[in-house]
Design an enzyme around this catalytic site. Sequence first.
Site, PDB file in Angstrom:
ATOM      1  N   HIS A 123      55.609  53.897  47.002  1.00 48.25           N
ATOM      2  CA  HIS A 123      54.671  54.440  47.860  1.00 48.25           C
ATOM      3  C   HIS A 123      54.860  55.944  48.633  1.00 48.25           C
ATOM      4  CE1 HIS A 123      53.880  49.831  47.878  1.00 48.25           C
ATOM      5  NE2 HIS A 123      52.561  50.368  47.447  1.00 48.25           N
TER       6      HIS A 123
ATOM      7  N   LEU B 158      59.442  50.168  40.546  1.00 48.67           N
ATOM      8  CA  LEU B 158      59.234  49.451  41.982  1.00 48.67           C
ATOM      9  C   LEU B 158      57.683  49.037  42.001  1.00 48.67           C
ATOM     10  CD1 LEU B 158      60.934  51.760  44.386  1.00 48.67           C
ATOM     11  CD2 LEU B 158      61.771  50.183  42.751  1.00 48.67           C
TER      12      LEU B 158
ATOM     13  N   LYS C 119      52.204  54.006  37.730  1.00 48.98           N
ATOM     14  CA  LYS C 119      52.476  52.782  37.342  1.00 48.98           C
ATOM     15  C   LYS C 119      51.144  51.999  37.008  1.00 48.98           C
ATOM     16  CE  LYS C 119      54.569  48.545  38.787  1.00 48.98           C
ATOM     17  NZ  LYS C 119      53.314  48.143  39.576  1.00 48.98           N
ATOM     18  N   ASP C 120      50.009  52.104  38.069  1.00 50.94           N
ATOM     19  CA  ASP C 120      48.837  51.437  37.768  1.00 50.94           C
ATOM     20  C   ASP C 120      48.003  52.513  36.897  1.00 50.94           C
ATOM     21  OD1 ASP C 120      49.181  48.971  39.256  1.00 50.94           O
ATOM     22  OD2 ASP C 120      49.497  50.196  40.850  1.00 50.94           O
TER      23      ASP C 120
ATOM     24  N   GLY D   8      49.637  56.318  41.958  1.00 50.77           N
ATOM     25  CA  GLY D   8      50.679  56.054  40.875  1.00 50.77           C
ATOM     26  C   GLY D   8      50.275  55.708  39.548  1.00 50.77           C
TER      27      GLY D   8
HETATM   28  O1  PAF Z   1      47.255  50.377  44.032  1.00 45.78           O
HETATM   29  C1  PAF Z   1      47.076  49.619  45.178  1.00 45.78           C
HETATM   30  O2  PAF Z   1      47.780  49.288  45.803  1.00 45.78           O
HETATM   31  C2  PAF Z   1      45.632  49.149  45.230  1.00 45.78           C
HETATM   32  O3  PAF Z   1      44.835  48.763  44.383  1.00 45.78           O
HETATM   33  C3  PAF Z   1      44.555  50.119  46.010  1.00 45.78           C
HETATM   34  C4  PAF Z   1      44.254  51.478  45.319  1.00 45.78           C
HETATM   35  C5  PAF Z   1      45.126  50.458  47.347  1.00 45.78           C
HETATM   36  C6  PAF Z   1      43.290  49.514  46.391  1.00 45.78           C
HETATM   37  O4  PAF Z   1      43.386  48.455  47.153  1.00 45.78           O
END
Ligand code: PAF
Length: 286
Positions: A37, A183, A148-149, A146
């Site tokens: 993050h 992470l 990662k997602d 990110g």
């Molecule tokens: O990736 C995340 O942490 C969550 O899916 C997000 C984008 C904050 C939405 O709740």
Amino acid sequence: MEVIRSAAEMRAWSEQVRCGGAELCLVPTMGSLHEGHLSLAREARRRADVVAVSIYVNPTQFGPGGDYERYPRDEKRDLELLRELGVDCAFIPKSMYPPGDSTFIEVRSKLTEVLCGSRRPGHFAGVARVVAKLFIIVAPHRAVFGLKDYQQLLVVRRLVRDLHLGVEIVAAPIVRDADGLALSSRNRYLTPEQRRQAPALHSALRAVEAAWKAGEDSVHNLVSLGHRTLKEQAPDGRLEYLELRHPATLEGLEFVGWDGALAALAVRFGDTRLIDNILLQHERDA
Ligand code: PAF
């Protein structure tokens, strides 16, 4: 750093920033912040004058029996980290859903039907709903997500395009531990033995990448290789999926062609579900 807890205050703060001519970048998070993050927040700092980070564990993106209740929360530490980083504003709404909230936003497309979309019904609808609300309230010029997602990133880009939200979506690289494990806030649930095996997600993807670079382009063969690597290195992991798909449309592939591929996987260690991915990309001439 401003700490803002209501949508009305957040909107007023953002309006002030915009009226002053500054550019605002948002990093949406669910808190329990880690180096991944923080790297998104640093990217945001490079991309705009003013950085806001939202912290909200969004209930609508967790399925029944998901880990919403036990999702880690540590606001005090999160705020310390954001202050150290020089973030300008932390938006920590109590709820994003007024009583009786009955407005739904959903991206209906291949992008949400496959990979995590087919294994976590409703997940991306929950993400789309909360991200749309965040963008409407915060009205950032840009937002950082990110890689990662990866699937979430594509869904958010589609959401922004379809709703004309006018937010530029910036993709930031995956941050990994020294042994390759991406992470994630969920890594803390792993037992020591599961943690030892978890880097196998990345090793499996790297094995797929190496074989592809060596000339193997059959998706069937590449996926089999990934399965074997995972089985050898993470005997306690339960593979949910390992797939190669088109990197922009997420359509299925038989061969990795000129557009390359997204290689993505999800593995469960006990109740803990981990995801990771790698992009197979041809180097293009400058
Ligand atoms: O990736 C995340 O942490 C969550 O899916 C997000 C984008 C904050 C939405 O709740």
